[in-house]
Design a protein around this motif. Structure first.
Motif: not given
Length: 336
Positions: A168-173, A188-195, A199-204
């Protein structure tokens, strides 16, 4: 790194140089117990002129001695290499160095070589020029003609991203820490590829030169309105820093914020709560290195074709990750 000599081994074992020399050369005049003891100490010190038993092939295991960040992984690889080599009738010699001439000298006395860590081009070229089969664990250039055994960093990053979304996490760092490590970038590339598909997830990404600066970056992100409910850390040691600092700032883990690491090394169970993490199967990587070398030495692989073996990790579920809150609470305290 100081050169290991017969005198070095003699001092460590309490024997004479004569006894050490006879033990390493396979000559008579020393007991079998002494011979085994000398060879064990020589291997531990990285001495490269250990004589094999007649007819016994030798696998060399050479570590890039400046690669300290992966020391626990390298110990696991070493254990796997030694166990599988013994099963297949090989003697194992070890050396820790970053010097090209020492790598070449070491490889010259081996039937095949496992090169662990980020060896430089000069060391690699001189080792390959000897014509010995070589298996590497360090990163390759794209389509480099080399046999390689590695983990699944990119895939692991994608798996973690999906795991956190399922909670249920939608704001992930992604806490990158010190830049410049290829494995961290692949995660990092693997995380970014999914997120990027969510569009409902904020990622940094949080990248910084000194890992003790996590709190500074976290507070800056909060001030900008980015309040993550989950942190994926590039390795377990960095996750320890994140957990400690979040607890100091007054957050509860995992009730307020979840934290997941990478590696499943000893640090993962030395904190409270115990760390959810991605297991890196270092011992199995070492086993795969020996099997790949053995296939090369016995002609079971196609000449001129390079092989990649990936040893997949898996997520180890522990207490530092849980279902997401709608938003973590506002900053409760700033510890002194």
């Amino acid at each position: 790194m100081a050169r290991v000599t017969l005198s070095t081994i003699a001092q460590r074992t309490g024997l004479s140089k004569f006894a050490v020399s006879r033990s390493l050369s396979g000559k008579d005049g020393v007991s079998e117990q002494t011979r085994r003891r000398v060879r064990e100490v020589a291997a531990e010190l990285g001495y490269s002129r250990i004589a094999a038993e007649p007819g016994q092939p030798v696998i060399g295991l050479v570590f890039q001695d400046h690669d300290l960040i992966n020391s626990e992984l390298h110990l696991l690889i070493q254990g796997g290499v030694q166990a599988e080599a013994q099963q297949r009738g090989y003697q194992v010699r070890m050396r820790w160095t970053h010097l090209a001439d020492e790598v070449e000298e070491f490889a010259r006395g081996c039937s095949g070589v496992v090169m662990v860590g980020p060896h430089d081009r000069a060391s690699l070229d001189r080792a390959y020029a000897l014509g010995r089969p070589i298996v590497r664990t360090g990163w390759l250039t794209p389509l480099e003609p080399a046999d390689h055994v590695g983990g699944t960093d990119h895939e692991a990053g994608s798996a973690v991203a999906q795991y956190l979304c399922d909670l249920g996490h939608r704001t992930i760092a992604y806490v990158h820490g010190t830049p410049g490590y290829r494995g961290r970038m692949e995660r990092f590339y693997g995380v970014r590829e999914v997120l990027e598909q969510r569009p409902d997830v904020s990622f940094r990404e949080m990248r910084f030169a000194a890992e003790v600066r996590f709190t500074e970056h976290f507070l800056a992100a909060e001030a900008e309105g980015f309040r993550p409910t989950a942190f994926f850390c590039a390795h377990d040691g960095l996750a320890l820093t994140v957990v400690s600092e979040l607890l100091r700032l007054g957050y509860r883990i995992p009730e307020d914020i979840s934290v997941i690491g990478f590696g499943d090394f000893s640090a993962a169970t030395q904190i409270s709560p115990h760390l959810t993490t991605v297991k890196t199967n270092g011992r199995e990587m070492g086993i795969a290195c020996v099997r790949l070398l053995d296939d090369r030495l016995h002609g079971r692989l196609t000449p001129g074709t390079s092989y990649r073996v990936h040893v997949a990790g898996h997520i180890v579920h522990r207490a530092s990750c849980g279902p997401a809150r709608a938003l973590p609470p506002a900053l409760r305290a700033i510890g002194g």
